[in-house]
Design an enzyme around this catalytic site. Structure first.
Site, PDB file in Angstrom:
ATOM      1  N   ASP A   1       0.862  -1.188   0.000  1.00  0.00           N
ATOM      2  CA  ASP A   1       0.000   0.000   0.000  1.00  0.00           C
ATOM      3  C   ASP A   1       0.896   1.236   0.000  1.00  0.00           C
ATOM      4  O   ASP A   1       2.103   1.123   0.167  1.00  0.00           O
ATOM      5  CB  ASP A   1      -0.861  -0.004   1.277  1.00  0.00           C
TER       6      ASP A   1
ATOM      7  N   ASP B   1       0.620   3.577   2.296  1.00  0.00           N
ATOM      8  CA  ASP B   1       0.365   4.124   3.631  1.00  0.00           C
ATOM      9  C   ASP B   1      -0.773   5.156   3.511  1.00  0.00           C
ATOM     10  O   ASP B   1      -1.839   4.793   3.004  1.00  0.00           O
ATOM     11  CB  ASP B   1       1.658   4.700   4.234  1.00  0.00           C
TER      12      ASP B   1
HETATM   13  N1  LIG Z   1       1.243   1.237   5.810  1.00  0.00           N
HETATM   14  C1  LIG Z   1       1.719   0.353   6.683  1.00  0.00           C
HETATM   15  N2  LIG Z   1       2.177   0.761   7.904  1.00  0.00           N
HETATM   16  C2  LIG Z   1       2.663  -0.123   8.796  1.00  0.00           C
HETATM   17  N3  LIG Z   1       2.711  -1.447   8.569  1.00  0.00           N
HETATM   18  C3  LIG Z   1       2.280  -1.898   7.383  1.00  0.00           C
HETATM   19  N4  LIG Z   1       2.207  -3.134   6.880  1.00  0.00           N
HETATM   20  C4  LIG Z   1       1.690  -3.048   5.653  1.00  0.00           C
HETATM   21  N5  LIG Z   1       1.396  -1.771   5.327  1.00  0.00           N
HETATM   22  C5  LIG Z   1       1.756  -1.026   6.400  1.00  0.00           C
END
Ligand SMILES: Nc1ncnc2[nH]cnc12
Ligand SMILES: CSC[C@H]1O[C@H](OP(=O)(O)O)[C@H](O)[C@@H]1O
Length: 272
Positions: A211, A213
């Site tokens: 992703d 974030d």
């Molecule tokens: N955006 C994110 N922040 C922290 N841990 C994660 N694991 C997968 N995506 C994450």
């Protein structure tokens, strides 16, 4: 060859119960630090002895803060592992690291707040271990070369910010980590990578960006469902990479690297 290669595989989110051994045995290990996340699964992969451990437990029931990292690493060492390769789901902090991409981490920034960070607090020894480089450069090179030979695109380096969790970051935090030029964010690398080094184990993480974030305006903000969806869509790349890299790791002689690490640990004991 002084050391016989045995490889610990730590599976993270989305890789909690990979069924990659043909014949396996299950071992329940009790450690001086308490219970590991789950039973350890021992078997051979491509003829090489391996031990599999689900970081959050096979039912994914343990949150990042509550993982008994010390017991996990102790148990893998106890079963004779010389190396650990781990997977981790991570948020991308860079435009050029797309969801589904793999990153062979080479550094971290520790933003955790509530973890036992060392195994050296049981007796009266004080140990200050130099952590740089945190990930085995030789192990990383083998993983990168294997990925290239399989046609799997990987980013050769990456710095992960490790947050306490279990909540995800605010946009302000995410943008701060971007200002630091970090590449990824996750919740589990610390203290796993540190404890592996303390235990004299050569360690590498294959991180998958799942992703963006929450910093990127044009994209849905991170949530568990999209992390798992993207991980599952791309998990084959990690399992294929692990299966192919394991015999390559076993081909190499590791006496120099393991002896160097053991020396470093001995030299790091503070004495007056
Ligand atoms: N955006 C994110 N922040 C922290 N841990 C994660 N694991 C997968 N995506 C994450
Ligand atoms: C499932 S979203 C957050 C979760 O995913 C990562 O887990 P892992 O590193 O074990 O793959 C991240 O660190 C969080 O624990």
């Amino acid at each position: 060859m002084k050391y016989t290669v045995k490889i610990g595989i730590i599976g993270g989110s989305g890789l909690d119960d990979p069924n990659i051994f043909k014949d396996s045995t299950e071992q329940k290990i009790i450690t001086p630090y308490g219970d590991p996340s789950d039973s350890l699964i021992c078997g051979k992969l491509n003829g090489v002895d391996c031990v599999l451990l689900a970081r959050h437990g096979r039912k994914h029931s343990i949150s990042p803060t509550n993982i008994n990292y010390r017991a996990n690493i102790w148990a893998l060492k106890h079963l004779g592992c010389t190396h650990i390769i781990a997977s981790s789901a991570t948020g991308s902090l860079k435009e050029e690291i797309k969801p589904g991409d793999l990153v062979i981490l080479d550094s971290f920034i520790d933003m955790t707040k509530n973890r036992k960070l060392t195994m050296f607090d049981k007796d009266d020894k004080v140990v200050h271990l130099p952590i740089e480089p945190p990930f085995s450069p030789e192990l990383r090179s083998i993983i990168i070369e294997t990925a290239q030979s399989l046609g799997i695109h990987v980013h050769h380096t990456g710095t992960a910010v490790v947050i306490e969790g279990p909540r995800f970051s605010t946009k302000a935090e995410s943008n701060l980590y971007r200002l630091w030029n970090a590449d990824l964010v996750n919740m589990t690398l610390i203290p796993e990578v540190v404890l592996a080094k303390e235990a004299g184990l050569l360690y590498a993480t294959v991180a998958m960006a799942t992703d963006f974030d929450c910093w990127r305006e044009a994209t849905e903000k991170v949530n568990v469902a999209n992390v798992i969806k993207v991980f599952k869509e791309n998990v084959k790349k990690i399992t294929q990479l692990f299966i192919e890299v394991i015999p390559k790791i076993a081909e190499k002689h590791w006496d120099i690297e393991i002896d160097e690490l053991n020396c470093l640990i001995q030299e790091s004991v503070q004495s007056n």
